[in-house]
Design an enzyme around this catalytic site. Structure first.
Site, PDB file in Angstrom:
ATOM      1  N   LYS A  97     -40.781   5.529 -56.740  1.00  0.00           N
ATOM      2  CA  LYS A  97     -40.607   4.403 -57.669  1.00  0.00           C
ATOM      3  C   LYS A  97     -41.470   3.224 -57.271  1.00  0.00           C
ATOM      4  CE  LYS A  97     -35.645   5.191 -58.193  1.00  0.00           C
ATOM      5  NZ  LYS A  97     -34.349   4.828 -57.614  1.00  0.00           N
TER       6      LYS A  97
ATOM      7  N   LYS B 161     -45.444  10.951 -51.239  1.00  0.00           N
ATOM      8  CA  LYS B 161     -44.296  11.287 -52.063  1.00  0.00           C
ATOM      9  C   LYS B 161     -44.365  10.583 -53.421  1.00  0.00           C
ATOM     10  CE  LYS B 161     -40.201   9.761 -51.135  1.00  0.00           C
ATOM     11  NZ  LYS B 161     -38.902   9.369 -50.610  1.00  0.00           N
TER      12      LYS B 161
ATOM     13  N   LYS C 229     -39.709   1.460 -44.633  1.00  0.00           N
ATOM     14  CA  LYS C 229     -39.455   0.411 -45.620  1.00  0.00           C
ATOM     15  C   LYS C 229     -39.685  -0.977 -45.061  1.00  0.00           C
ATOM     16  CE  LYS C 229     -36.473   2.560 -49.033  1.00  0.00           C
ATOM     17  NZ  LYS C 229     -35.174   2.534 -49.706  1.00  0.00           N
TER      18      LYS C 229
HETATM   19  P1  AMP Z   1     -33.929   7.072 -54.495  1.00  0.00           P
HETATM   20  O1  AMP Z   1     -34.787   6.872 -55.667  1.00  0.00           O
HETATM   21  O2  AMP Z   1     -34.633   6.774 -53.226  1.00  0.00           O
HETATM   22  O3  AMP Z   1     -32.566   6.438 -54.607  1.00  0.00           O
HETATM   23  O4  AMP Z   1     -33.676   8.641 -54.440  1.00  0.00           O
HETATM   24  C1  AMP Z   1     -32.732   9.328 -55.224  1.00  0.00           C
HETATM   25  C2  AMP Z   1     -32.745  10.802 -54.861  1.00  0.00           C
HETATM   26  O5  AMP Z   1     -34.001  11.400 -55.245  1.00  0.00           O
HETATM   27  C3  AMP Z   1     -32.609  11.085 -53.357  1.00  0.00           C
HETATM   28  O6  AMP Z   1     -31.784  12.216 -53.165  1.00  0.00           O
HETATM   29  C4  AMP Z   1     -34.011  11.345 -52.919  1.00  0.00           C
HETATM   30  O7  AMP Z   1     -34.065  12.172 -51.777  1.00  0.00           O
HETATM   31  C5  AMP Z   1     -34.610  12.048 -54.140  1.00  0.00           C
HETATM   32  N1  AMP Z   1     -36.068  11.852 -54.232  1.00  0.00           N
HETATM   33  C6  AMP Z   1     -36.724  10.670 -54.334  1.00  0.00           C
HETATM   34  N2  AMP Z   1     -38.064  10.861 -54.418  1.00  0.00           N
HETATM   35  C7  AMP Z   1     -38.263  12.214 -54.362  1.00  0.00           C
HETATM   36  C8  AMP Z   1     -39.438  13.052 -54.404  1.00  0.00           C
HETATM   37  N3  AMP Z   1     -40.659  12.548 -54.539  1.00  0.00           N
HETATM   38  N4  AMP Z   1     -39.261  14.388 -54.322  1.00  0.00           N
HETATM   39  C9  AMP Z   1     -38.011  14.917 -54.197  1.00  0.00           C
HETATM   40  N5  AMP Z   1     -36.885  14.191 -54.155  1.00  0.00           N
HETATM   41  C10 AMP Z   1     -36.993  12.854 -54.239  1.00  0.00           C
END
Ligand code: AMP
Ligand code: TRP
Length: 333
Positions: free
Chosen positions: A201, A198, A114
């Site tokens: 967002k 991956k 990041k």
């Molecule tokens: P975040 O959007 O980073 O707050 O992630 C929220 C949750 O979604 C966390 O548990 C991440 O590990 C999961 N997550 C985010 N992106 C992915 C992805 N591409 N595949 C699987 N899990 C994801």
């Protein structure tokens, strides 16, 4: 055994299919097991480790809450709250900052990703982000933490902090070292435009992800435009090696239909992508469009969403406040 479940999601923009399949769908399954006590947090303190527009942040906190509820989380069964309403998270984070070691944080790969090349310009908050995450988890004596694979290292850090605190302050068993709950299959959903990246967002391309609030047309269009290769679909898993896009799309199909990858491969073996994509698009629409509809409906009732968060935060505060008071006593305050 009675499990105490805690997890969090950052309110930093549209939630997507990766968040749903990697995390939120699992949150719902865990909630529906009567042996579990679940707490799900909209982690707004984490969100400000990178610059946020205050009005957007407020909107995103409600949107994430709406996505939780639309996906099946029930505020009567689980505690749903936002982090900034419970001050113990910030207080605990400070105490844990004095327990965690620089060397531990320097190993965190998410910070390196990041912060990018210009580490000097990253916020200090981004650097100590995993310490705040440890406070989230440890304040509630969580035994299990459902997360995507990318959070595994942060969970290890939470365990290290719990163990060192207990040791340093001679308070065995005061903090509980949590176990990660990471899905064995399809733990990582990849970008629709690049099977090696991956789904995220922060990807500038809207076509790379399916947002939980996309319309049916948007979903179908994104699946249609998803990157593929030129070969027909294989008849066994081995032949997927070196074909990340095919693997990802078949994985999404399997995960959404709760079936093994093997079974999906048999279903589509030898078929071409255009036929498979049609089936995939209707499956994604079938599963995601109702969530999208519900999110948009909930977003019109801001009062309701705020009440869910306020009520949840009161309940969370009761738990966290007790823990932080005991923690302060142990520290010698
Ligand atoms: P975040 O959007 O980073 O707050 O992630 C929220 C949750 O979604 C966390 O548990 C991440 O590990 C999961 N997550 C985010 N992106 C992915 C992805 N591409 N595949 C699987 N899990 C994801
Ligand atoms: N760091 C997690 C993510 O980006 C979000 C998070 C914050 C979290 N606090 C948590 C997840 C506590 C599990 C438990 O996905």
């Amino acid at each position: 055994m009675h499990k105490k479940i805690f997890s969090g999601v950052q309110p930093t923009g549209n939630l997507h299919l990766g968040n749903y399949l990697g995390a939120i769908k699992n949150f719902v399954n865990l909630q529906n097991d009567p042996n579990n006590n679940c707490i799900y947090c909209v982690v707004d303190l984490h969100a400000i480790t990178v610059k946020q527009n205050p009005n957007e942040l407020k909107k995103n906190i409600r949107e994430t809450t709406a996505a939780f509820i639309a996906s099946g989380l029930d505020y009567k069964k689980s505690i749903i709250f936002n982090q900034s309403l419970v001050s113990a998270h910030s207080e605990g984070s400070w105490i844990f900052s004095c327990v965690a070691r620089m060397g531990w944080l320097n190993r965190m790969t998410q910070f390196k990703e990041k912060a990018g090349k210009d580490k000097e310009k990253a916020s200090v908050g981004l650097y100590i982000y995993p310490i705040l995450m440890a406070a989230d988890i440890l304040l509630y004596d969580a035994t299990h933490v459902p997360v995507g694979e990318d959070q595994k290292q942060h969970l290890e850090l939470s365990r290290d902090i719990a163990n060192k605190f207990n040791l340093d302050f001679n308070s065995p068993d005061f903090l509980i070292a949590p176990e990660p709950l990471i899905q064995k299959n399809f733990a990582r959903i990849m970008s629709l435009k690049d099977g090696m990246k991956k789904m995220s967002k922060s990807d500038p391309s809207e076509l790379s992800r399916i947002n939980l609030n996309d319309s049916s047309d948007q979903i179908s269009n994104k699946i249609k435009k998803a990157k593929t290769d030129i070969k027909p679909l294989p008849d066994n898993e081995k032949e997927l090696s070196g074909r990340p896009e095919a693997e990802n799309l078949l994985g999404i199909y399997s995960s959404l239909s709760d079936q093994t990858l093997d079974k999906t491969i048999i279903e589509f073996s030898g078929k071409n992508f255009s036929e498979f994509k049609q089936k995939l698009a209707s499956l994604v629409v079938e599963k995601i469009a109702p969530i999208s509809y519900e999110i948009n409906k909930l977003l019109k009732d801001v009062k309701f969403l705020d009440k869910v968060l306020n009520d949840g935060s009161e309940k969370a505060n009761q738990i966290a406040q007790k823990k932080i008071e005991n923690m302060k006593k142990i520290v010698g305050f």
